[in-house]
Each structure stands twice: as structure tokens, then as C-alpha cells.
Design an enzyme around this catalytic site. Structure first.
Site, PDB file in Angstrom:
ATOM      1  N   ASN A 198     100.033 -43.216 -67.406  1.00 16.38           N
ATOM      2  CA  ASN A 198      99.957 -44.657 -67.219  1.00 16.38           C
ATOM      3  C   ASN A 198     101.140 -45.294 -67.933  1.00 16.38           C
ATOM      4  O   ASN A 198     101.729 -44.695 -68.836  1.00 16.38           O
ATOM      5  CB  ASN A 198      98.694 -45.204 -67.904  1.00 16.38           C
ATOM      6  CG  ASN A 198      97.425 -44.825 -67.195  1.00 16.38           C
ATOM      7  OD1 ASN A 198      96.993 -43.689 -67.241  1.00 16.38           O
ATOM      8  ND2 ASN A 198      96.822 -45.785 -66.538  1.00 16.38           N
ATOM      9  N   ARG A 241      90.048 -43.410 -71.292  1.00 13.61           N
ATOM     10  CA  ARG A 241      89.439 -43.001 -70.018  1.00 13.61           C
ATOM     11  C   ARG A 241      90.504 -42.460 -69.054  1.00 13.61           C
ATOM     12  O   ARG A 241      90.562 -41.261 -68.787  1.00 13.61           O
ATOM     13  CB  ARG A 241      88.668 -44.184 -69.401  1.00 13.61           C
ATOM     14  CG  ARG A 241      87.737 -43.792 -68.270  1.00 13.61           C
ATOM     15  CD  ARG A 241      88.398 -43.597 -66.939  1.00 13.61           C
ATOM     16  NE  ARG A 241      89.151 -44.767 -66.500  1.00 13.61           N
ATOM     17  CZ  ARG A 241      89.929 -44.773 -65.444  1.00 13.61           C
ATOM     18  NH1 ARG A 241      90.086 -43.681 -64.713  1.00 13.61           N
ATOM     19  NH2 ARG A 241      90.596 -45.869 -65.115  1.00 13.61           N
ATOM     20  N   ASP A 242      91.379 -43.305 -68.570  1.00  9.27           N
ATOM     21  CA  ASP A 242      92.354 -42.861 -67.562  1.00  9.27           C
ATOM     22  C   ASP A 242      93.270 -41.795 -68.160  1.00  9.27           C
ATOM     23  O   ASP A 242      93.703 -40.872 -67.467  1.00  9.27           O
ATOM     24  CB  ASP A 242      93.181 -44.065 -67.087  1.00  9.27           C
ATOM     25  CG  ASP A 242      93.763 -43.875 -65.696  1.00  9.27           C
ATOM     26  OD1 ASP A 242      93.488 -42.850 -65.059  1.00  9.27           O
ATOM     27  OD2 ASP A 242      94.522 -44.762 -65.253  1.00  9.27           O
ATOM     28  N   CYS A 272      95.617 -39.334 -62.848  1.00  7.70           N
ATOM     29  CA  CYS A 272      94.317 -39.131 -62.213  1.00  7.70           C
ATOM     30  C   CYS A 272      94.268 -37.715 -61.667  1.00  7.70           C
ATOM     31  O   CYS A 272      95.159 -37.304 -60.926  1.00  7.70           O
ATOM     32  CB  CYS A 272      94.106 -40.142 -61.096  1.00  7.70           C
ATOM     33  SG  CYS A 272      92.606 -39.838 -60.152  1.00  7.70           S
ATOM     34  N   HIS A 294      97.446 -52.507 -62.631  1.00  7.14           N
ATOM     35  CA  HIS A 294      97.299 -51.210 -63.296  1.00  7.14           C
ATOM     36  C   HIS A 294      98.424 -50.313 -62.785  1.00  7.14           C
ATOM     37  O   HIS A 294      98.399 -49.875 -61.639  1.00  7.14           O
ATOM     38  CB  HIS A 294      95.922 -50.665 -62.900  1.00  7.14           C
ATOM     39  CG  HIS A 294      95.566 -49.317 -63.407  1.00  7.14           C
ATOM     40  ND1 HIS A 294      94.545 -49.117 -64.309  1.00  7.14           N
ATOM     41  CD2 HIS A 294      96.048 -48.085 -63.140  1.00  7.14           C
ATOM     42  CE1 HIS A 294      94.418 -47.821 -64.560  1.00  7.14           C
ATOM     43  NE2 HIS A 294      95.337 -47.175 -63.863  1.00  7.14           N
ATOM     44  N   HIS A 321     101.074 -46.996 -63.133  1.00  8.08           N
ATOM     45  CA  HIS A 321     101.496 -45.717 -63.701  1.00  8.08           C
ATOM     46  C   HIS A 321     103.014 -45.712 -63.635  1.00  8.08           C
ATOM     47  O   HIS A 321     103.609 -46.406 -62.815  1.00  8.08           O
ATOM     48  CB  HIS A 321     100.880 -44.547 -62.921  1.00  8.08           C
ATOM     49  CG  HIS A 321      99.426 -44.372 -63.214  1.00  8.08           C
ATOM     50  ND1 HIS A 321      98.918 -43.249 -63.808  1.00  8.08           N
ATOM     51  CD2 HIS A 321      98.373 -45.195 -63.029  1.00  8.08           C
ATOM     52  CE1 HIS A 321      97.614 -43.380 -63.955  1.00  8.08           C
ATOM     53  NE2 HIS A 321      97.252 -44.562 -63.489  1.00  8.08           N
TER      54      HIS A 321
HETATM   55  N1  COA Z   1      76.757 -38.548 -63.920  1.00  6.68           N
HETATM   56  C1  COA Z   1      76.404 -37.240 -64.052  1.00  6.68           C
HETATM   57  N2  COA Z   1      76.176 -36.413 -63.026  1.00  6.68           N
HETATM   58  C2  COA Z   1      76.285 -36.936 -61.786  1.00  6.68           C
HETATM   59  C3  COA Z   1      76.630 -38.273 -61.567  1.00  6.68           C
HETATM   60  C4  COA Z   1      76.867 -39.091 -62.693  1.00  6.68           C
HETATM   61  N3  COA Z   1      77.230 -40.364 -62.561  1.00  6.68           N
HETATM   62  N4  COA Z   1      76.652 -38.491 -60.247  1.00  6.68           N
HETATM   63  C5  COA Z   1      76.334 -37.341 -59.648  1.00  6.68           C
HETATM   64  N5  COA Z   1      76.114 -36.394 -60.588  1.00  6.68           N
HETATM   65  C6  COA Z   1      75.772 -34.981 -60.361  1.00  6.68           C
HETATM   66  C7  COA Z   1      74.558 -34.790 -59.500  1.00  6.68           C
HETATM   67  O1  COA Z   1      73.414 -34.787 -60.282  1.00  6.68           O
HETATM   68  C8  COA Z   1      74.843 -33.445 -58.862  1.00  6.68           C
HETATM   69  O2  COA Z   1      74.580 -32.426 -59.804  1.00  6.68           O
HETATM   70  P1  COA Z   1      74.020 -31.006 -59.345  1.00  6.68           P
HETATM   71  O3  COA Z   1      75.107 -30.389 -58.513  1.00  6.68           O
HETATM   72  O4  COA Z   1      73.805 -30.287 -60.647  1.00  6.68           O
HETATM   73  O5  COA Z   1      72.774 -31.285 -58.574  1.00  6.68           O
HETATM   74  C9  COA Z   1      76.331 -33.471 -58.649  1.00  6.68           C
HETATM   75  O6  COA Z   1      76.840 -34.391 -59.637  1.00  6.68           O
HETATM   76  C10 COA Z   1      76.725 -33.952 -57.260  1.00  6.68           C
HETATM   77  O7  COA Z   1      76.091 -35.173 -56.985  1.00  6.68           O
HETATM   78  P2  COA Z   1      76.252 -35.977 -55.617  1.00  6.68           P
HETATM   79  O8  COA Z   1      75.457 -37.213 -55.699  1.00  6.68           O
HETATM   80  O9  COA Z   1      76.037 -35.045 -54.457  1.00  6.68           O
HETATM   81  O10 COA Z   1      77.741 -36.419 -55.701  1.00  6.68           O
HETATM   82  P3  COA Z   1      79.042 -35.874 -54.987  1.00  6.68           P
HETATM   83  O11 COA Z   1      79.209 -34.416 -55.167  1.00  6.68           O
HETATM   84  O12 COA Z   1      79.121 -36.452 -53.624  1.00  6.68           O
HETATM   85  O13 COA Z   1      80.145 -36.587 -55.929  1.00  6.68           O
HETATM   86  C11 COA Z   1      80.650 -38.441 -57.411  1.00  6.68           C
HETATM   87  C12 COA Z   1      80.206 -37.997 -56.019  1.00  6.68           C
HETATM   88  C13 COA Z   1      81.086 -39.876 -57.293  1.00  6.68           C
HETATM   89  C14 COA Z   1      79.452 -38.326 -58.343  1.00  6.68           C
HETATM   90  C15 COA Z   1      81.755 -37.516 -57.938  1.00  6.68           C
HETATM   91  O14 COA Z   1      82.708 -37.313 -56.930  1.00  6.68           O
HETATM   92  C16 COA Z   1      82.454 -38.111 -59.141  1.00  6.68           C
HETATM   93  O15 COA Z   1      81.875 -38.234 -60.200  1.00  6.68           O
HETATM   94  N6  COA Z   1      83.726 -38.472 -59.011  1.00  6.68           N
HETATM   95  C17 COA Z   1      84.470 -39.070 -60.088  1.00  6.68           C
HETATM   96  C18 COA Z   1      85.909 -39.036 -59.807  1.00  6.68           C
HETATM   97  C19 COA Z   1      86.672 -39.688 -60.933  1.00  6.68           C
HETATM   98  O16 COA Z   1      86.196 -39.965 -62.011  1.00  6.68           O
HETATM   99  N7  COA Z   1      87.944 -39.948 -60.656  1.00  6.68           N
HETATM  100  C20 COA Z   1      88.805 -40.498 -61.622  1.00  6.68           C
HETATM  101  C21 COA Z   1      88.637 -41.952 -61.789  1.00  6.68           C
HETATM  102  S1  COA Z   1      89.677 -42.892 -60.720  1.00  6.68           S
HETATM  103 ZN    ZN Z   2      95.193 -45.100 -63.462  1.00  5.22          ZN
END
Ligand code: COA
Ligand code: ZN
Length: 293
Positions: free
Chosen positions: A254, A20-21, A245, A212, A214
Site C-alpha cells: 500500500n 489488515r491490508d 492483496c 485507497h 497501492h
Molecule cells: N469467518 C470464519 N470462517 C468463515 C467465515 C468467516 N467470516 N465465512 C465462512 N467461513 C468458513 C465456513 O464456515 C466454511 O468452513 P468449513 O469449510 O470448515 O465448513 C468455509 O469458510 C467456507 O465457507 P463458505 O460460506 O462456503 O464460503 P466460501 O468458500 O464461498 O468463501 C468467503 C467466501 C467470503 C468466506 C471467503 O472467500 C473469504 O473469507 N474471503 C476473504 C478474502 C479476503 O479477505 N480478501 C482480502 C481482502 S480484500
Molecule cells: Zn488494499
């Protein structure tokens, strides 16, 4: 409260976060089958917790857009936990549909990082988590929480130990079984780790706290040593030192699982993990990436 920890602990749980990470930040295309084989090989090496993938928005992390298929294809071992990252209810739905039985929620110790990573304030992340945590509890899912940027933030600088502690406390209050304090950009020093643990262990259960690291600053192992001195017995690492990240500029790999295992073995601390088998898992992944390129 110290949660009955021994200093140093005789046995450590290594939480493998490479699939994942690590892979969320891999520039090359990694075939789904190679991800599945990687997770299976890591579990086969004796790792009892392997974070398998992430059910975040595929727009945010395209590298893990195949999370559903990875989870469905995995041949799981009954003695291994395969947590998956979940940012919101939508992520939980997907994770449950794919058969996940352990999920990890993630928020941050700073507002700026929460905004960059999940486009929400810290308070809003907890609003999102509430229904996820309730469902997790009723469905008997194991729940992990992450505090990103627990030491330093790429956007707002140094983080007060109390800020990281408070976010960790809220994650425990939400029902997390375990909370991981993350040095997301790898700049923490042993002094920083000691300061945070001294504050955190007054209020948090030490036996359910993970660290955790890095290895950006090359101090990850020194930081683990401070954790061990404080009785912390759960460490996250990524096979092959993969990762970083995508939302944390400058975050390289990491702490490598192999490096962590060698360090723990050198101190006579048990992990139950076969280091050579971890190296084989990494070699297999690198071959698969090279032949897919
Ligand atoms: N799985 C799949 N799609 C998702 C989802 C999920 N868990 N959550 C939201 N979406 C989709 C929505 O359906 C929407 O799609 P569309 O544009 O086709 O309509 C889009 O993503 C935006 O959704 P929204 O609820 O407005 O979210 P956002 O744009 O505010 O983003 C997160 C919020 C949390 C969903 C997004 O920033 C994210 O996934 N971040 C992950 C960051 C990450 O993994 N970082 C590394 C780990 S530390
Ligand atoms: Zn990390």
C-alpha cells in the site's frame, strides 16, 4: 453532489490499513502480541482510524486467523475507531463477539475480482451484506464499504468509472457511512483518478469518499494529489508500506503512511499524526517479526 468539499481540504483523515491490508499479505509469521502492539502504537501515533484485522475465513486469509484474539486483546482508545473487515454474517457475529464497533464490507467493481476474492458475483456480495448492514445499523456500528479494483482489475483489465461509481452508490444505499475506492493493484494513473472522481462526485457524497492506493506503479502520491484537488479528504495507507492483496496478483505494498504524511505535511494539510511515532511502530513490528522467525 459534492458533499460540501473544500479543494484542497485543509485537513485529511488518514485511515491506517497496515494491520489488515498489510498483514494479510505478510509472508512471515507475525505473533498476535506483535499485531496488537502494532495497532496500539499506530493509534498512539495519532491515527484516529486503524483497521485492526479481518474476520474473513481463516482458510482464505490464514495470516489473520487470530482476529478474535487481536480484537479482544487490544487496549482501545476512546477517540480511535478500529474497523474490521467482515465478508458475511458469520464475520459480523465474530466481530461483534470480539467487541468491534466498526466494520468494513468489501466488494469489487468487476465480477472477475469478486469471484476470485470472495467467490461470489457482485450481486451476491450485496445479498450477503444486507443482513450485515441491517444489524450494523441496529447495533449502531460504523460501517465502511470498499470497492476493490475501482480502476484496473488483474483479471478483466480496465474498469469503467461508471462501474466503480455504481458499486460505490450501492454501498452508500446500503447504509455505509464511508466508501473507499481502491486501486487494489496499484496501476491507476492520475488521469484515471480524475476520470473516476469526475464521474463519482456527480452522484456520491465527496465528504464520505475515501481513496485507497497501492504504490505498484509509483504513482500513489500523484494520485493522492488528484484526490486532494477534487476535495477528497480521506486516504487509506499502510504504515511501512506493508501489504497487498493475496487475491490480486502483483499487488505490492500500500501507499506507506509515512510517505503520505510527509506529502500532506509538505502541502500544509493537517492530519494530527506524528510521523516519527508511525516509524517507531513499524520498527517495533519488524523487530517482532524478525525475532519470531
Ligand atoms: N469467518 C470464519 N470462517 C468463515 C467465515 C468467516 N467470516 N465465512 C465462512 N467461513 C468458513 C465456513 O464456515 C466454511 O468452513 P468449513 O469449510 O470448515 O465448513 C468455509 O469458510 C467456507 O465457507 P463458505 O460460506 O462456503 O464460503 P466460501 O468458500 O464461498 O468463501 C468467503 C467466501 C467470503 C468466506 C471467503 O472467500 C473469504 O473469507 N474471503 C476473504 C478474502 C479476503 O479477505 N480478501 C482480502 C481482502 S480484500
Ligand atoms: Zn488494499
Amino acid at each position: 453532489m459534492t458533499g460540501g468539499v473544500e479543494r484542497p481540504p485543509p485537513r485529511v483523515t488518514v485511515v491506517e490499513v497496515g494491520p489488515r491490508d498489510g498483514l494479510q499479505n505478510e509472508p512471515g509469521r507475525v505473533p498476535t502480541a506483535a499485531k496488537v502492539s502494532f495497532v496500539e502504537a499506530l493509534a498512539g501515533a495519532g491515527l484516529r482510524v486503524v483497521e485492526a484485522t479481518s474476520f474473513v475465513s481463516p482458510k482464505a486469509v490464514p495470516q489473520l486467523a487470530d482476529a478474535d484474539e487481536v480484537m479482544r486483546s487490544l487496549r482501545r482508545r476512546p477517540d480511535v475507531r478500529y474497523p474490521v473487515l467482515v465478508p458475511n454474517e458469520r464475520g459480523l457475529e465474530r466481530a461483534l463477539a470480539a467487541g468491534a464497533d466498526a466494520v468494513a464490507l468489501f466488494t469489487a467493481a468487476t465480477e472477475a475480482f469478486a469471484e476470485a476474492n470472495v467467490r461470489a458475483s457482485i450481486a451476491e456480495t450485496f445479498e450477503r451484506f444486507r443482513p450485515v448492514a441491517m444489524r450494523a445499523r441496529t447495533d449502531g456500528l460504523w460501517l465502511r464499504g470498499y470497492v476493490s479494483v475501482a480502476f484496473d482489475c488483474p483479471y478483466s483489465g480496465r474498469v469503467a468509472p461508471e462501474s466503480a461509481r455504481d458499486v460505490a452508490l450501492r454501498l452508500f444505499d446500503l447504509g455505509c457511512d464511508e466508501v473507499s475506492l481502491a486501486d487494489t493493484i496499484g496501476t491507476a494513473t492520475p488521469g484515471d483518478v480524475a476520470r473516476l472522481l469526475d464521474v463519482a462526485l456527480r452522484d456520491l457524497p465527496g465528504n464520505r469518499l475515501a481513496l485507497h492506493f497501492h504504490d505498484t506503479g509509483g504513482r500513489a502520491l500523484d494520485n493522492v494529489a488528484i484526490g486532494l484537488d477534487h476535495g477528497i479528504a480521506i486516504y487509506d495507507s499502510a504504515a511501512g508500506g506493508l501489504g497487498g492483496c493475496p487475491f490480486a496478483p502483483g499487488a505490492p505494498g500500500n501507499l506507506a503512511t509515512e510517505t503520505l504524511l510527509a506529502c500532506l505535511a509538505g502541502r500544509g494539510i493537517e492530519t494530527g499524526v506524528d510521523r516519527l511515532a508511525v516509524e517507531h511502530a513499524v520498527a517495533g513490528l519488524r523487530d517482532a517479526i524478525a525475532s519470531a522467525a
